[in-house]
Design an enzyme around this catalytic site. Structure first.
Site, PDB file in Angstrom:
ATOM      1  N   SER A   1       0.837  -1.205   0.000  1.00 31.24           N
ATOM      2  CA  SER A   1       0.000   0.000   0.000  1.00 31.24           C
ATOM      3  C   SER A   1       0.867   1.248   0.000  1.00 31.24           C
ATOM      4  O   SER A   1       0.551   2.249  -0.634  1.00 31.24           O
ATOM      5  CB  SER A   1      -0.926  -0.002   1.218  1.00 31.24           C
ATOM      6  OG  SER A   1      -0.188   0.198   2.382  1.00 31.24           O
TER       7      SER A   1
ATOM      8  N   ARG B   1       0.223   3.421  -3.250  1.00 32.26           N
ATOM      9  CA  ARG B   1      -0.509   4.669  -3.001  1.00 32.26           C
ATOM     10  C   ARG B   1       0.136   5.813  -3.779  1.00 32.26           C
ATOM     11  O   ARG B   1      -0.521   6.562  -4.489  1.00 32.26           O
ATOM     12  CB  ARG B   1      -0.517   4.995  -1.510  1.00 32.26           C
ATOM     13  CG  ARG B   1      -1.144   6.354  -1.212  1.00 32.26           C
ATOM     14  CD  ARG B   1      -1.111   6.681   0.254  1.00 32.26           C
ATOM     15  NE  ARG B   1      -1.947   5.756   1.012  1.00 32.26           N
ATOM     16  CZ  ARG B   1      -1.483   4.814   1.814  1.00 32.26           C
ATOM     17  NH1 ARG B   1      -0.187   4.692   1.994  1.00 32.26           N
ATOM     18  NH2 ARG B   1      -2.303   4.026   2.459  1.00 32.26           N
TER      19      ARG B   1
ATOM     20  N   ASN C   1      -1.632   7.510  -7.209  1.00 34.93           N
ATOM     21  CA  ASN C   1      -1.979   8.926  -7.250  1.00 34.93           C
ATOM     22  C   ASN C   1      -1.312   9.627  -8.412  1.00 34.93           C
ATOM     23  O   ASN C   1      -1.929  10.407  -9.144  1.00 34.93           O
ATOM     24  CB  ASN C   1      -1.573   9.603  -5.944  1.00 34.93           C
ATOM     25  CG  ASN C   1      -2.659   9.466  -4.903  1.00 34.93           C
ATOM     26  OD1 ASN C   1      -3.670  10.142  -4.969  1.00 34.93           O
ATOM     27  ND2 ASN C   1      -2.465   8.557  -3.958  1.00 34.93           N
TER      28      ASN C   1
END
Lengths: 292, 156
Positions: free
Chosen positions: A226, A230, A234
């Site tokens: 993660s 992440r 993004n």
């Protein structure tokens, strides 16, 4: 969107493919991938020259800028660049002190490096999507005799999962190292097997061990994934939207690209900050020996 | 989106950058910051000390001023007293001197008057004798007369 006969999907695909140098599975020769398909077939034994080049280049910018200031850092009234860099240092230092409650000389410099490096890599997202790839195509076609359609060039290293995962996995292994170092193998294994379910009865405890191991193992492995995805997700999404905006007619692009770029400034800094904070949090967890 | 050697390359470069940052960037900058913080703190405390010293000095000045004032008052009152004393002394001395002089003058006057009396006595007795001689031109027993005169002189 200058490459003439491209369709929109070709244009997008072109923009999302890295300049890959790897071992061709059919003849075992190391060469540049000519298509996205080629790059995929090369498997693990390939390297993204653009990601590596830009990330290392930006890393050197960070290193040179900061060590230049560090070398002649004065204790008097700081001027200009030193002031700005001291602000960043103090910002990182405060965050690390707030989050990390142990003593480890590695953490703060690592947080600074991660923050500045990720920030610089994210910043490349604000460079208009066609500038550098077009330049690379021009150079590749004229000086290296490459087919211009086969020159792939991505300039935002954080839109490459290899880059973000490379960093998050480094942090993960470092966290594993510190966990075992600080808690001992027994302590670390105990943390994985005796929580969250626990019992006073030894048999129930034994039965609960696999369940705990499964839950904690998933939690443990989810952290680096993660952490890396992440940042990647993004920035990849942000880049994708810039590419889509670039498909609009020239006179209309600014109506969307300007607001998105302004909004993206926030995303860039925020993602760099989140990446840095999570890194410090994971390191702090690796140092926590107390019972929770 | 292929996972490949870039992953490891990135990890290696990350490690190198972190090492470099830890070795050459972080320590000098943080120590510079720390030193400046200390400098500022020192400066502030020095300023505070200066302020305190100033306050103290002001207090001392006040005390010294008050001391000086009271001393001056003392000196003035002492001087006034001394002035009175000196005046008194001078007065008594002057009056004593005057008395002394008066007494001397009196004595002198007395002596003079005594001398005068004496000479007057002598003159008077001579006159009396001459008068008597003139009156008693004739036979007079000088001896008897001398005796009489002597008696007279003592009587006078």
């Amino acid at each position: 969107m200058a490459a003439g006969a491209q369709t929109s999907s070709e244009y997008i695909k072109h923009h999302l493919t890295n300049l890959t140098f790897g071992k061709d599975p059919s003849d075992g020769v190391w060469k540049l991938a000519e298509t996205a398909q080629d790059a995929q077939e090369m498997g693990f034994y390939a390297i993204h020259l653009d990601s590596m080049g830009w990330s290392i280049g930006l890393g050197f910018i960070f290193i040179f800028l900061f060590s230049f200031v560090a070398k002649k850092a004065s204790t008097g009234v700081p001027a200009g660049l030193q002031n700005a860099i001291e602000m960043i240092i103090e910002f990182i230092d405060t965050n690390v002190k707030d989050t990390f409650s142990h003593t480890n000389k590695l953490i703060a410099p690592m947080a600074l490096t991660a923050f500045m490096w990720v920030l610089l890599m994210n910043l490349m997202d604000l460079v208009p999507v066609d500038w550098v790839p077009q330049l690379a195509t021009f150079i590749g076609a004229n000086f290296f005799g490459m087919d211009p359609h086969h020159v792939y060039f991505k300039i935002v290293p954080t839109t490459d999962p290899n880059v973000t995962m490379g960093m998050s996995l480094s942090v993960f292994f470092l966290a594993l190292f510190y966990s075992i170092k600080n808690k001992g193998v027994g302590g670390f294994v105990g943390e994985l097997t005796l929580h969250p379910f626990s019992s006073k009865n030894i048999f129930i405890k034994l039965i609960l061990i696999p369940i705990n191991l499964f839950l904690e193992g998933v939690a443990l492995l989810a952290k680096p994934i993660s952490h890396g995805l992440r940042l990647f997700g993004n920035l990849y999404a942000g880049e994708m939207i810039f590419i889509l905006i670039a498909l609009l007619p020239l006179y209309a692009q600014w109506t969307l690209s300007v607001p998105w770029a302004i909004f993206h400034i926030l995303v860039i800094v925020l993602q760099a900050f989140i990446f840095m904070v999570l890194m410090v949090v994971y390191m702090n967890m690796a140092h926590d020996t107390g019972e929770h | 989106m292929n996972i490949n050697l870039t992953l490891i390359g990135q990890a290696i470069s990350f490690a190198i950058f972190v090492w470099f940052c830890m070795k050459f960037v972080w320590p000098p900058l943080t120590s510079a910051l720390e030193e400046r913080r200390k400098k500022i703190a020192d400066g502030l405390s020095a300023a505070e000390l200066g302020q305190q010293a100033l306050e103290k000095a002001k207090e001392e000045v006040g005390i010294k001023l008050a001391d000086a004032k009271s001393e001056a008052k003392n000196i003035i009152s002492m001087a006034e007293k001394r002035q009175g004393d000196i005046l008194d002394e001078a007065n008594t001395k002057a009056s004593e001197e005057a008395q002394k002089k008066l007494r001397l003058a009196e004595q002198e006057v007395e002596q003079l008057s005594m001398k005068l009396k004496e000479s007057l006595k002598k003159d008077v007795s001579k006159l009396v004798i001459e008068g008597a001689e003139m009156i008693l031109k004739k036979e007079i027993d000088k001896k008897a007369h001398d005796k009489a005169i002597q008696d007279l002189v003592t009587k006078i």
